[in-house]
Design an enzyme around this catalytic site. Structure first.
Site, PDB file in Angstrom:
ATOM      1  N   SER A 105     -35.812  24.394  24.582  1.00 64.01           N
ATOM      2  CA  SER A 105     -35.670  23.675  25.845  1.00 64.01           C
ATOM      3  C   SER A 105     -34.731  24.367  26.810  1.00 64.01           C
ATOM      4  CB  SER A 105     -35.101  22.271  25.583  1.00 64.01           C
ATOM      5  OG  SER A 105     -35.944  21.528  24.737  1.00 64.01           O
ATOM      6  N   ILE A 116     -33.843  17.213  33.989  1.00 64.56           N
ATOM      7  CA  ILE A 116     -35.174  17.641  33.587  1.00 64.56           C
ATOM      8  C   ILE A 116     -35.029  18.642  32.449  1.00 64.56           C
ATOM      9  CG2 ILE A 116     -37.359  18.656  34.334  1.00 64.56           C
ATOM     10  CD1 ILE A 116     -36.557  16.056  35.853  1.00 64.56           C
ATOM     11  N   GLU A 117     -35.759  18.401  31.378  1.00 62.78           N
ATOM     12  CA  GLU A 117     -35.810  19.299  30.229  1.00 62.78           C
ATOM     13  C   GLU A 117     -37.248  19.797  30.128  1.00 62.78           C
ATOM     14  OE1 GLU A 117     -35.318  18.987  25.339  1.00 62.78           O
ATOM     15  OE2 GLU A 117     -34.916  17.252  26.588  1.00 62.78           O
ATOM     16  N   VAL A 118     -37.440  21.100  30.186  1.00 59.97           N
ATOM     17  CA  VAL A 118     -38.761  21.688  29.987  1.00 59.97           C
ATOM     18  C   VAL A 118     -38.733  22.367  28.634  1.00 59.97           C
ATOM     19  CG1 VAL A 118     -40.467  23.345  30.806  1.00 59.97           C
ATOM     20  CG2 VAL A 118     -39.234  21.929  32.446  1.00 59.97           C
TER      21      VAL A 118
END
Length: 126
Positions: A105, A116-118
């Protein structure tokens, strides 16, 4: 009983600025619904946007969202894209625990300070 999310709602200060960020940085599709409200669609889900105070049943404040979004890009591609968009990465890449197992992440804030975590799954899980 529950099979999946349909949509979530984020409270923002400026709808157009939020749409631009999610369209540019996260490649989501902007859509309109219900008398001109704005949302961002990706896959089979969407994020509805509301201005602070627009929805009286929802007491969320700007910046109270914390989302983990799964990508089919590599984590290196995500980092490169975020840097190209001049998005400050707060943390990552780091290993975390997703709903289906380990994920890599990166974390950053949207214009309203939502976290926001991608993430990318370490192994493909379906």
């Amino acid at each position: 009983m529950i099979s999946h999310f349909d949509h979530i709602v984020l409270t923002v200060a400026n709808i157009d600025k939020a749409v631009s960020f999610y369209e540019t940085v996260l490649k989501m599709e902007p859509i309109s619904f219900a008398n001109g409200r704005k949302a961002l669609r990706f896959g089979q889900q969407k994020i509805n946007l509301q201005l602070l105070g627009q929805e009286l049943r929802n007491h969320a404040m700007e910046g109270s969202g914390d989302l983990c979004l799964i990508t089919n890009w590599t984590i290196d591609e995500v980092v490169t894209h975020l840097k190209a968009c001049k998005v400050a990465i707060l943390e990552g890449p780091v290993t975390k625990s997703g709903a289906l197992g380990p994920i890599q992440s990166v974390y950053f804030n949207d214009p309203d300070n939502n976290l926001i975590e991608v993430s990318v799954y370490s192994e493909i899980t379906e």
